[in-house]
Each structure stands twice: as C-alpha cells, then as structure tokens.
Design a protein around this motif. Sequence first.
Motif, short mmCIF file in Angstrom:
data_model
loop_
_atom_site.label_atom_id
_atom_site.label_comp_id
_atom_site.label_asym_id
_atom_site.label_seq_id
_atom_site.Cartn_x
_atom_site.Cartn_y
_atom_site.Cartn_z
N ILE A 57 8.11 -0.57 1.17
CA ILE A 57 6.68 -0.70 0.90
C ILE A 57 6.42 -0.82 -0.60
CG2 ILE A 57 5.93 1.74 0.74
CD1 ILE A 57 4.23 -0.78 2.98
N MET A 58 7.26 -0.13 -1.38
CA MET A 58 7.11 -0.22 -2.83
C MET A 58 7.43 -1.64 -3.32
SD MET A 58 5.86 2.47 -3.51
CE MET A 58 5.46 2.52 -5.16
N THR A 59 8.44 -2.24 -2.72
CA THR A 59 8.80 -3.61 -3.11
C THR A 59 7.63 -4.55 -2.86
OG1 THR A 59 11.02 -3.07 -2.37
CG2 THR A 59 10.60 -5.36 -2.92
N TYR A 60 6.98 -4.36 -1.67
CA TYR A 60 5.83 -5.22 -1.36
C TYR A 60 4.67 -4.95 -2.32
CZ TYR A 60 8.26 -6.51 2.91
OH TYR A 60 9.17 -7.00 3.77
N LEU A 61 4.48 -3.67 -2.59
CA LEU A 61 3.40 -3.33 -3.51
C LEU A 61 3.65 -3.92 -4.90
CD1 LEU A 61 2.36 0.35 -2.68
CD2 LEU A 61 0.90 -1.66 -2.72
N ASN A 62 4.93 -3.90 -5.29
CA ASN A 62 5.28 -4.50 -6.59
C ASN A 62 4.94 -5.98 -6.62
OD1 ASN A 62 6.12 -2.55 -8.32
ND2 ASN A 62 8.27 -2.63 -7.71
N THR A 63 5.27 -6.66 -5.51
CA THR A 63 4.98 -8.09 -5.45
C THR A 63 3.47 -8.32 -5.55
OG1 THR A 63 6.75 -8.11 -3.82
CG2 THR A 63 5.61 -10.19 -4.20
N LEU A 64 2.73 -7.48 -4.82
CA LEU A 64 1.27 -7.60 -4.87
C LEU A 64 0.76 -7.34 -6.29
CD1 LEU A 64 -1.51 -7.77 -3.41
CD2 LEU A 64 -1.39 -5.29 -3.17
N ASP A 65 1.34 -6.33 -6.90
CA ASP A 65 0.96 -5.96 -8.25
C ASP A 65 1.14 -7.14 -9.20
OD1 ASP A 65 0.36 -4.48 -10.52
OD2 ASP A 65 2.47 -3.93 -10.81
N MET A 91 -15.14 -0.19 -13.91
CA MET A 91 -14.01 0.02 -13.03
C MET A 91 -12.92 0.73 -13.81
SD MET A 91 -13.07 -3.24 -10.78
CE MET A 91 -14.35 -4.31 -11.34
N HIS A 92 -12.22 1.55 -13.14
CA HIS A 92 -11.08 2.14 -13.81
C HIS A 92 -9.83 1.52 -13.24
CE1 HIS A 92 -8.66 4.87 -16.08
NE2 HIS A 92 -8.00 5.21 -14.97
N GLY A 93 -9.17 0.70 -14.03
CA GLY A 93 -7.90 0.06 -13.69
C GLY A 93 -7.81 -0.39 -12.25
N LEU A 94 -8.27 -1.59 -11.99
CA LEU A 94 -8.21 -2.15 -10.65
C LEU A 94 -6.82 -1.98 -10.05
CD1 LEU A 94 -9.60 -3.88 -8.51
CD2 LEU A 94 -8.77 -5.89 -9.69
N ILE A 95 -5.83 -2.24 -10.87
CA ILE A 95 -4.46 -2.20 -10.36
C ILE A 95 -4.03 -0.76 -10.10
CG2 ILE A 95 -2.08 -2.70 -11.03
CD1 ILE A 95 -3.48 -5.11 -12.58
N MET A 149 -7.90 -12.59 -6.49
CA MET A 149 -7.27 -11.30 -6.35
C MET A 149 -7.61 -10.70 -4.97
SD MET A 149 -8.09 -9.88 -10.14
CE MET A 149 -6.88 -8.62 -10.46
N TYR A 150 -8.85 -10.92 -4.57
CA TYR A 150 -9.29 -10.43 -3.27
C TYR A 150 -8.46 -11.06 -2.16
CZ TYR A 150 -12.45 -9.39 0.63
OH TYR A 150 -12.98 -8.97 1.79
N ASP A 151 -8.21 -12.38 -2.30
CA ASP A 151 -7.37 -13.08 -1.34
C ASP A 151 -5.98 -12.44 -1.26
OD1 ASP A 151 -9.35 -14.76 -0.71
OD2 ASP A 151 -8.62 -16.47 -1.87
N SER A 152 -5.41 -12.14 -2.41
CA SER A 152 -4.07 -11.54 -2.43
C SER A 152 -4.07 -10.23 -1.67
CB SER A 152 -3.60 -11.28 -3.86
OG SER A 152 -3.74 -12.41 -4.63
N ILE A 153 -5.11 -9.43 -1.91
CA ILE A 153 -5.17 -8.12 -1.26
C ILE A 153 -5.35 -8.29 0.26
CG2 ILE A 153 -6.50 -5.98 -1.09
CD1 ILE A 153 -7.04 -6.30 -4.11
N CYS A 154 -6.23 -9.23 0.63
CA CYS A 154 -6.45 -9.47 2.05
C CYS A 154 -5.15 -9.87 2.76
CB CYS A 154 -7.47 -10.58 2.24
SG CYS A 154 -9.13 -9.98 2.05
N SER A 155 -4.43 -10.79 2.11
CA SER A 155 -3.19 -11.25 2.76
C SER A 155 -2.20 -10.10 2.84
CB SER A 155 -2.60 -12.45 2.02
OG SER A 155 -2.09 -12.04 0.79
N PHE A 156 -2.24 -9.22 1.87
CA PHE A 156 -1.35 -8.07 1.90
C PHE A 156 -1.72 -7.15 3.08
CE2 PHE A 156 -0.07 -3.75 0.57
CZ PHE A 156 1.28 -3.99 0.36
#
Length: 571
Positions: free
Chosen positions: A533-541, A425-429, A554-561
């Motif tokens: 949207i960037m603020t939300y992405l930051n929180t997700l990050d 994988m190349h940098g999941l984040i 991590m999958y859960d976090s992405i799903c909830s996002f």
Amino acid sequence: MEDGEDETLEEKDSDSRDEILRSLQCFLLLAGSLCSLPQKTADKRKKEMAKQKASPETRRQKLEGWNAKTLLIQNLSHRVPQHELKEVFKDAFQIRLVSKDGMSKRIAYVDFKSQADAERALDEKRGTKIGGLAVVLGHVEEKSQGREGRVGKRKLEQESHTFQEKWERAYFFVEVKNVPTCLICKQSVSVSKDLDLRRHYKTNHSRNDGYTEKMRDKKLNKLKKRLKFQHDLLLNVNKINDAAMKCSYMLSEKIARASKPFTDGEFIKECLLSAAEIMCPEQRQAFANLRLSGNIVSQRVDSRAVNLQDKLQEKAKSFVAFSIAAHEGADGANAPQLAVFIHGVDGTFDVTEELLDMVPMTGATSGNDFLVCVEESLKKFNVDWSQLVSVNTDGNSALVGVEQLVTKLKSKVSGLCKDMELKSMHGLILQESLCAKKLKMDHVMDIVIHSITWIQSHGSDHRKFSALFSELDAQYGSLSCSMGHKWLSRGMVLRWFFKLLEEIDFFMSSKGKSVPQLTSKDWVKDLAFLVDIMTYLNTLDISLQRRPQVVTQMYDSICSFLRKLCLWETH
Ligand SMILES: [Zn+2]
C-alpha cells in the motif's frame, strides 16, 4: 626627370612639359641677358598656344593623362576638413572637395603630379579612415571613357543587375550573400553592375590582364577555394562559439538548480576537458572555449533570474486567480527557511508556478513578519490581491508564524473583497498522514522502527544493512526525530525491511534479541500489505507532485487511486 616614370600613355604630354621645363631653365640661366628674354617668352607662349589648339585627339589624351593623375575619393564624411585630407594625401598638389548647393557631396578629387604618385596613393591609402569612415579610392579616367557609349551601356546595365557568371573570370568577382565581392581584395561592390565591377578590377587588379586564359582559370579556382576555406573556417568558429555559449548557460543553470557553489563551474570544465582528451581529442578546443568561472556562472544565473522575473511579471498580468504556498524547509546549513511560492492560472488554464522568495526564519517569526515578506515578494509582480484565492502551508506546522500568516492573509483578502473567503489548506499531500493513522498499522510500524533502531545501535556496519541505512540517511538524516510524521517516505524503508527480513531476524536473534513478530505469519502478512500500500501511495504522491497540473487533474489521480483500492479489496 620628374615625369620619367610616366610611360607611353602620356608621352606626348610629358614631351611638351619637358619642353616647358627646359625653356624655364633657359629663362633662369639667361635672366640677366635682356636681349634674349622677349624671344624666349614669345617661344614659350607660342608653344602653349599650339598646345591649346591641338587636335581633339591630343586634347583627349591630355585629359586622360590628367585623369590618370587624379583620384576620386568617395564615402567621405559630411564635414571632413581639407587639411585632414591633405595630411593623408601628402603627395597631392591639389585637393578639390565637391559640394552642391553648399552641401558636401561626400566626394573629392585629388590631383597628383604624376600618374606614379597617383598609383602609389591608390595602393597605399585604400580603405584609409578619414573622419571615422573608410574611404573608397578610384581613378576617374573611366568616367570620360564611359561617357562615349553611355546610351548603349545603360541598356546593358539595366539588364545586368543580377550577378553574371562571366564576371567571375573577367573580373575575379563572385557573389557572396547577393553582394558581388572581389576575390582578390575581398572588397564588395554595392551593385551588380558590369561597369562597377570592371572599374574595380581595372583600378586595383589590372596587372592580372597579362594572364593567359588558362592562367586566369587556374587563379580563379585557387581564389575561390581560398574564399570557401575562409568562409567555412569562420562558420565553424561561429558554430563552436555559439555552442560554447549555450553550454555555459546550460551548465550554469544546472549548477544553480543543484544548489552547488558557482565556483564548481571550473571543476566541471576540468572534468569535461579530461573526458574530451580521452574520448575526442580533436574536439578538445571546443571544450576549452567553455567559460565556466565562478564569475561567469554567477552572471549567467543572474541574467537567467532577471529574465525569469521579467517573464513572470509579464505572466502575472494575465492571472485570473492565484494562490500562495508557504513551505517550511531548510537551506544547506540546515537553517530553517520559509519558501514562498506563487501559483497562478490565466484565462486559458495555463498554470504558472514559481518560487518567489526564501525567508530565513531566524529571530522574529511572527505572522506580521511573514506577511511583510510575502507582500514585499509580491510587490515586484504587481499582482491584484483580490485575485488571491487560496493559501497553502506545508511542512511542520509547529511554526506559529505560518498559521498567523494565513489568518492575516484571510483578513487582508476579506477586507479587499467582502464576499471572498480565502481558502487555506495545510499540505494537500500531507493529508495522507491522516490516512496513515486510519490504516491502523502501528503494530507493524512500531516493530519495524524498534528493530531498525536496535540494529543501528548494535552493529550498523553490517554489510547487508548498509543499503537500508543509506536509504534511511537519505530520507531522514536522523531517524528518531522525523520518522514519526513523514509517513510517506516510509515506503522505501519498509521495502528494504521486507527484503532483508530473514537477515534481520537472524542478526537480532544471534545477538540475543529475538523479536517473535518477525517470524509470525500474520505479522509478516501485515508487513507485506503495508509495503504494497505504501508503494501505491508513493506512486500517487509522485503523480500529485507532477507539475504543472491543476487541481482537477490531481482530483482525477486521487479518484483513480480510490477505484484501484476498491478493486484490490474485491481480490
Ligand atoms: Zn579587389
């Protein structure tokens, strides 16, 4: 007179000895006179015979007299030579080592010419080390006394193996950690037995016998208080030392984690001392005990590292699968480095993540070089290569070496295990940078970057923008080179930009460089959306970087996002 110091106890004995001496003197004086010699020797013999025939009473007294002049040495080492004992007890006229069946019983009797000599030796030689062991000295007289009532006493002894309070006053003994300890000389006695405590008291501290009851109580209280004070003091000192040691380790770890030079320890100590002087001067000494010199910090960090490595080695045995992450970064001097991480999971889903190595990327950085480094780093942990399931690379993939490393690892694993395919994988984040491209917000971002660059070159000293620029510095160091691909970090900059929008517009138009978009309603809306949207992405990050967590979390976090995204869309 030799025995002049001996008092009442052995008056009878010394009398008879005086007589012998006197007769001996006479003998010497009259050596030449043959006629008187037989008479004198006969006299002497008669007296000796009389002495031997003395009543049991006098014999016992004689025995006691002799015993008063004899000391018992205990706790001798097994092979202590007699001459060594003679050197310690110079005044003794006879030393008898006791052995049974050729084995030393580790005791000896030392006979002195007078009770005074014995007493002096008892006072002076107590606790003397002979052959490395501190000997225990005592009289032997009690033994003969004890023999009389032995049967009755034994019963009493058995009852009294627990410490009895009455002994405190009787023998000045207290119990310290279940061991009877003399309050006067701090010696301890191995067993809580009346006889042992009495013997110790009688041999060492019998001069206290003359005290009245009241005086005894007073003395006992005083001694107890002194013991408590010393005990508290010792306890306190131990506590302070323990705390200082803990702090030293804790601060060393902080220094290492913050990548500060180890010599900063001294500076930290200085700061702590100055602060302590103002806030709690009475505690100053505790801070002064802190050991934080460069050497100490380095030792502490080393010992922690060794400890960590040991732990990791132990942990690696339980891994059922692991992955490697190679992250490109830079050290303090901005030299590129490749950090190799291991990420392992055991049968209980316990995740371990640890930095294995930092490889400086100077000179040759081919895939082979990296592979050798990774193999070297992993060798210490005896990992099973067939358990390697994925490799993760991160950062700027401009490094060909890293790409090659992935390929090499893939072939290595498939060589070991034919059905296994190493995931890479190349940098999941960093996957999000792809999302950013999909957002189609370039028309916003271009203006923002353009405006910031312009302001930077035309008056970056403007007070209002200092916060913006310090944020930029913190995020990028130099704006132009990295702004492009570090999409996520734009969040904070965008937020500042939005906050200062009016000032930026005013500043730029006042300098003759007006940007029409800054006042366009549609553009500002888009900017606001991007900020959100960037603020939300930051929180997700941040939630994705939280550790330790497994990929399902991590999958859960992405799903909830994603769910949230859908929700926002309907609003
Ligand atoms: Zn004592």
